[in-house]
Design an enzyme around this catalytic site. Structure first.
Site: not given
Ligand code: MRU
Length: 340
Positions: A49-51, A91, A197, A238, A248-249
């Site tokens: 996970r994470g962009a 996603r 997270q 993201d 973002n999240k």
């Molecule tokens: O749902 P996730 O855990 O993939 O969400 C991730 C985030 O929102 C992060 O803040 C974002 O991807 C930046 S990661 C460098």
């Protein structure tokens, strides 16, 4: 700074090795993904996970469509096209995923070799994406560290660290580099409902790096600011629209509002692959809606009555007017923003 590496090629046969983030902080479990579908599922279920990390996983995963050397050119191209579409659908919000998969797919269209040569060429490109991301993280960290004074008390949300990228992270990279440069600092990590997270991942990776971290429930952030305990906020993104609106999240937007109210700088850190030139404003960003079970029964225990309605967007959009600066590998960008 020695940071965790959540994604790499499997050292045993064709495959992508990931640190399964669903298991953290309890277990450090690495898994080998052998098929496109394994990668699709790992992204969907947030094992990876994470962009930036899902972009890298998508790029590496695409090569698994070509594991069979017996495929002829037409079969190989059709396998890649299908895999690209499937991986991109895993996603929808993080632009890095489509960006990385399309980059590898475009190269496939230009390559005229047999299946084995094509696979090697795509594998090299996916490796380049991973290595470039690592370098971008380092540059984000160097630019971001200039905004972190000695003794800073920093609030972050979700996990925008090494676990979310191919390198030392984005938001957390600024913290790692400031630390490398000898500054003392203290991090507050929002728990980040509903999948935690912040408490499971950010607190884990910062503790592992020896950086003092305190976890708080998301709803406590504004009170902490009011008490004068936070000097700055820094989060990841993201997708960043041309005008600087940043997805973002979920929970980032209220954090930005609270920071503005208390006069606290609010920074967003992201690599250039997170800028989306085809999205003018945040209104155009598609927000992923996730399953109700994550809220009703997140980690095994029921947390809402059966059958109750659930609103569970994975992300929100912070308007650029609430963002003091956007830190990328290209530098520190101040408003008015215009990213192309
Ligand atoms: O749902 P996730 O855990 O993939 O969400 C991730 C985030 O929102 C992060 O803040 C974002 O991807 C930046 S990661 C460098």
């Amino acid at each position: 700074m020695d940071v965790v590496q959540p994604i790499m090629w499997s050292p045993v046969g064709d495959g992508v090795r990931i640190l399964d983030q669903r298991e953290l902080p309890t277990r450090e479990l690495y898994r080998d993904l052998r098929t496109v579908d394994d990668v699709y599922q790992a992204i969907r279920t947030l094992s990876v996970r994470g962009a930036p990390a899902i972009g890298i996983a998508g790029a590496m995963g695409l090569t698994l469509a070509l594991s069979d050397d017996a495929l002829d050119r037409t079969q190989a191209m059709s396998a890649i096209a299908g895999a690209a579409a499937r991986l991109k659908s895993s996603r929808p919000t993080a632009v890095n995923l489509a960006w990385a998969v399309d980059r590898v797919y475009r190269l496939a269209l230009r390559n005229s070799g047999d299946t084995r040569a094509l696979r090697e060429c795509l594998r090299d490109e996916a490796t380049r994406i991973l290595e470039e991301d690592r370098a971008m993280c380092r540059r984000i960290g160097e630019h971001g560290a200039t905004l972190i004074p000695d003794g800073a008390r920093i609030l972050t949300h979700c996990n925008a660290g090494a676990l979310a990228t191919g390198g030392m992270g984005t938001a957390l990279a600024a913290i790692y580099v400031a630390r490398e440069q000898g500054r003392t600092l203290e991090v507050y990590a929002d728990e980040t409902r509903p999948l935690l997270q912040g408490s499971r991942l950010t607190a884990w990776e910062l503790s592992r790096a020896g950086i003092p971290v305190t976890v708080l429930v998301d709803g406590a952030a504004a009170s902490l600011m009011r008490d004068g305990e936070i000097d700055l906020c820094i989060v990841g993104a993201d997708r960043i629209a041309v005008n600087g609106d940043a997805a973002n999240k979920i929970g980032t937007y209220p954090l930005a509002i609270a920071a503005k109210h208390h006069g606290i700088p609010f920074y967003v850190a992201a690599p250039a692959s997170t800028f989306d030139p085809s999205t003018s404003t945040g209104d155009e960003i598609l927000i992923e809606q996730r399953d109700a079970s994550e809220v009703r029964c997140g980690f095994g225990a029921p947390t809402a009555p059966d059958g109750v309605g659930v609103y569970n967007p994975a992300f929100d959009v912070t308007p650029s007017t609430l963002i003091s600066a956007i830190i990328s590998d290209r530098g520190v960008h101040r408003p008015p923003y215009h990213f192309e």
